[in-house]
Design a protein around this motif. Structure first.
Motif, PDB file in Angstrom:
ATOM      1  N   UNK A 128     -16.484   5.772 -13.038  1.00 56.62           N
ATOM      2  CA  UNK A 128     -15.907   5.241 -11.805  1.00 56.62           C
ATOM      3  C   UNK A 128     -14.811   6.173 -11.330  1.00 56.62           C
ATOM      4  N   UNK A 129     -14.847   6.481 -10.033  1.00 59.80           N
ATOM      5  CA  UNK A 129     -13.824   7.340  -9.436  1.00 59.80           C
ATOM      6  C   UNK A 129     -13.575   6.884  -8.010  1.00 59.80           C
ATOM      7  N   UNK A 130     -12.341   6.546  -7.728  1.00 60.23           N
ATOM      8  CA  UNK A 130     -11.941   6.031  -6.413  1.00 60.23           C
ATOM      9  C   UNK A 130     -12.769   4.814  -6.015  1.00 60.23           C
ATOM     10  N   UNK A 131     -13.181   4.026  -7.011  1.00 58.62           N
ATOM     11  CA  UNK A 131     -14.077   2.900  -6.746  1.00 58.62           C
ATOM     12  C   UNK A 131     -13.869   1.768  -7.745  1.00 58.62           C
ATOM     13  N   UNK A 132     -12.676   1.663  -8.298  1.00 55.18           N
ATOM     14  CA  UNK A 132     -12.485   0.728  -9.409  1.00 55.18           C
ATOM     15  C   UNK A 132     -12.698  -0.726  -8.998  1.00 55.18           C
ATOM     16  N   UNK A 133     -12.278  -1.113  -7.800  1.00 57.86           N
ATOM     17  CA  UNK A 133     -12.435  -2.509  -7.388  1.00 57.86           C
ATOM     18  C   UNK A 133     -13.907  -2.898  -7.328  1.00 57.86           C
ATOM     19  N   UNK A 134     -14.721  -2.064  -6.667  1.00 58.00           N
ATOM     20  CA  UNK A 134     -16.148  -2.371  -6.571  1.00 58.00           C
ATOM     21  C   UNK A 134     -16.828  -2.263  -7.938  1.00 58.00           C
ATOM     22  N   UNK A 155      -9.513   7.455 -16.098  1.00 59.13           N
ATOM     23  CA  UNK A 155      -8.364   8.021 -15.376  1.00 59.13           C
ATOM     24  C   UNK A 155      -7.679   6.974 -14.500  1.00 59.13           C
ATOM     25  N   UNK A 156      -7.994   5.722 -14.712  1.00 57.81           N
ATOM     26  CA  UNK A 156      -7.489   4.664 -13.847  1.00 57.81           C
ATOM     27  C   UNK A 156      -6.185   4.069 -14.403  1.00 57.81           C
ATOM     28  N   UNK A 158      -3.407   0.993 -15.792  1.00 54.45           N
ATOM     29  CA  UNK A 158      -3.369   0.003 -16.868  1.00 54.45           C
ATOM     30  C   UNK A 158      -4.089  -1.272 -16.445  1.00 54.45           C
ATOM     31  N   UNK A 159      -3.916  -1.678 -15.180  1.00 58.36           N
ATOM     32  CA  UNK A 159      -4.563  -2.905 -14.703  1.00 58.36           C
ATOM     33  C   UNK A 159      -6.082  -2.794 -14.768  1.00 58.36           C
ATOM     34  N   UNK A 160      -6.620  -1.637 -14.409  1.00 53.88           N
ATOM     35  CA  UNK A 160      -8.074  -1.443 -14.479  1.00 53.88           C
ATOM     36  C   UNK A 160      -8.534  -1.439 -15.930  1.00 53.88           C
ATOM     37  N   UNK A 161      -7.779  -0.790 -16.804  1.00 59.12           N
ATOM     38  CA  UNK A 161      -8.124  -0.797 -18.233  1.00 59.12           C
ATOM     39  C   UNK A 161      -8.146  -2.218 -18.769  1.00 59.12           C
ATOM     40  N   UNK A 162      -7.125  -3.000 -18.433  1.00 58.19           N
ATOM     41  CA  UNK A 162      -7.058  -4.382 -18.915  1.00 58.19           C
ATOM     42  C   UNK A 162      -8.232  -5.203 -18.396  1.00 58.19           C
ATOM     43  N   UNK A 163      -8.589  -5.004 -17.120  1.00 56.96           N
ATOM     44  CA  UNK A 163      -9.704  -5.749 -16.530  1.00 56.96           C
ATOM     45  C   UNK A 163     -11.028  -5.371 -17.175  1.00 56.96           C
ATOM     46  N   UNK A 164     -11.208  -4.088 -17.483  1.00 59.92           N
ATOM     47  CA  UNK A 164     -12.439  -3.650 -18.143  1.00 59.92           C
ATOM     48  C   UNK A 164     -12.525  -4.199 -19.559  1.00 59.92           C
ATOM     49  N   UNK A 165     -11.419  -4.165 -20.275  1.00 55.26           N
ATOM     50  CA  UNK A 165     -11.399  -4.713 -21.637  1.00 55.26           C
ATOM     51  C   UNK A 165     -11.708  -6.207 -21.607  1.00 55.26           C
ATOM     52  N   UNK A 166     -11.210  -6.903 -20.600  1.00 57.90           N
ATOM     53  CA  UNK A 166     -11.490  -8.334 -20.461  1.00 57.90           C
ATOM     54  C   UNK A 166     -12.969  -8.604 -20.239  1.00 57.90           C
ATOM     55  N   UNK A 167     -13.698  -7.587 -19.735  1.00 59.23           N
ATOM     56  CA  UNK A 167     -15.147  -7.709 -19.553  1.00 59.23           C
ATOM     57  C   UNK A 167     -15.916  -7.127 -20.744  1.00 59.23           C
ATOM     58  N   UNK A 168     -15.246  -6.990 -21.888  1.00 59.20           N
ATOM     59  CA  UNK A 168     -15.911  -6.567 -23.123  1.00 59.20           C
ATOM     60  C   UNK A 168     -16.249  -5.090 -23.136  1.00 59.20           C
ATOM     61  N   UNK A 169     -15.446  -4.280 -22.428  1.00 62.94           N
ATOM     62  CA  UNK A 169     -15.664  -2.844 -22.377  1.00 62.94           C
ATOM     63  C   UNK A 169     -14.603  -2.095 -23.179  1.00 62.94           C
ATOM     64  N   UNK A 170     -14.971  -0.884 -23.569  1.00 62.11           N
ATOM     65  CA  UNK A 170     -14.078   0.035 -24.261  1.00 62.11           C
ATOM     66  C   UNK A 170     -13.560   1.069 -23.260  1.00 62.11           C
ATOM     67  N   UNK A 171     -12.468   1.721 -23.612  1.00 59.52           N
ATOM     68  CA  UNK A 171     -11.846   2.741 -22.771  1.00 59.52           C
ATOM     69  C   UNK A 171     -11.929   4.072 -23.509  1.00 59.52           C
ATOM     70  N   UNK A 172     -12.515   5.087 -22.867  1.00 58.91           N
ATOM     71  CA  UNK A 172     -12.678   6.398 -23.502  1.00 58.91           C
ATOM     72  C   UNK A 172     -11.803   7.437 -22.816  1.00 58.91           C
TER      73      UNK A 172
END
Length: 258
Positions: A128-134, A155-156, A158-172
């Motif tokens: 995702x790049x310049x498209x985190x909300x969608x 590269x996003x 903290x809020x995007x990282x937290x939202x992704x983790x809440x959806x069962x995703x990892x951050x690389x």
């Protein structure tokens, strides 16, 4: 040991050096790598790399930057994902930075990949790049949490990282986290749960410091881990152990990485 969770060693500039790169991985204690698909015409090169080397795995998918492609179907992705060395679907996602205009086709392609991941039970590799909300919205609408996955080359905020983790995703994290001006990203690397972290090179791109500007390759993922360890004030062995365990858990390889 370290694992490069995202590389493109099938690209010609790395493929021609494959044996050399495998030797460098051994020297740097990088035990495994995931060679990631960006389109279907070149997917045979990805799977050939995984078949050639026991410690290389593969994904199948079409990157959002590839505009003039025959769109993959869920059935096509599911069929290709049956290969025993394919452990993920992607990379997929949204990129509003490189491409402009009506990008509805990108969003539909992303939905197709999520559906394929759910059908196969294999996790997603999300760009995702310049498209985190969608990106997060479509993940939620398509229940991507059921498949799980990784936000690659993160590269996003903290809020995007937290939202992704809440959806069962990892951050690389890639070599970008080592760059001097990446202060916001460094803070994310300091604070996210270690059990939700992966490391990667995204090679041949984004070589970490002190190799910035040079050709990247999987052996250099060690430097990403070392920088994150410094940021968190912990031993690099702790980052190595956690990210290796996370890789095995996410990609269903527990007990198979010896």
């Amino acid at each position: 040991m370290f694992i490069d969770s995202h590389c493109h060693i099938d690209f010609p500039e790395l493929a021609e050096r494959a044996d050399e790169l495998m030797a460098a991985m051994v020297t740097n204690r990088v035990s495994h790598a995931l060679c990631v698909s960006v389109n279907l015409p070149h997917w045979p090169n990805v799977i050939a790399m995984a078949e050639r080397y026991p410690h290389i795995y593969a994904s199948v998918g079409v990157h959002p930057d590839y505009e003039d492609e025959v769109e993959p179907t869920v059935a096509q992705l599911v069929a290709l994902a049956q290969h025993p060395k394919v452990i993920a679907i992607g990379e997929t996602g949204l990129d509003y930075y490189r491409l402009q205009g009506d990008l509805a086709w990108q969003r539909e392609r992303f939905r197709v990949h999520i559906r394929a991941a759910r059908a196969t039970g294999k996790p997603l590799i999300v760009h995702t790049r310049s498209a985190s909300d969608d990106t997060l919205r479509i993940m939620a609408e398509e229940n991507a949490a059921e498949a799980s996955g990784v936000m690659h080359c993160f590269t996003e905020s903290q809020a995007v990282a937290d939202a992704a983790i809440a959806q069962n995703f990892y951050i690389s994290f890639s070599g970008i986290v080592t760059f001097k001006k990446a202060e916001e990203l460094k803070e994310v690397a300091r604070t996210i749960p270690l059990e939700r972290m992966l490391i990667e090179t995204d090679s041949p791109y984004l070589a970490p410091m002190p190799f910035r500007g040079k050709q990247n390759h999987p052996a250099l993922v060690r430097h990403v881990a070392e920088h994150i360890a410094d940021l968190r004030g912990i031993a690099v062995e702790e980052v190595a152990a956690a990210t290796t365990a996370n890789f095995a858990r996410l990609f269903k390889l527990e007990g198979k990485l010896a």
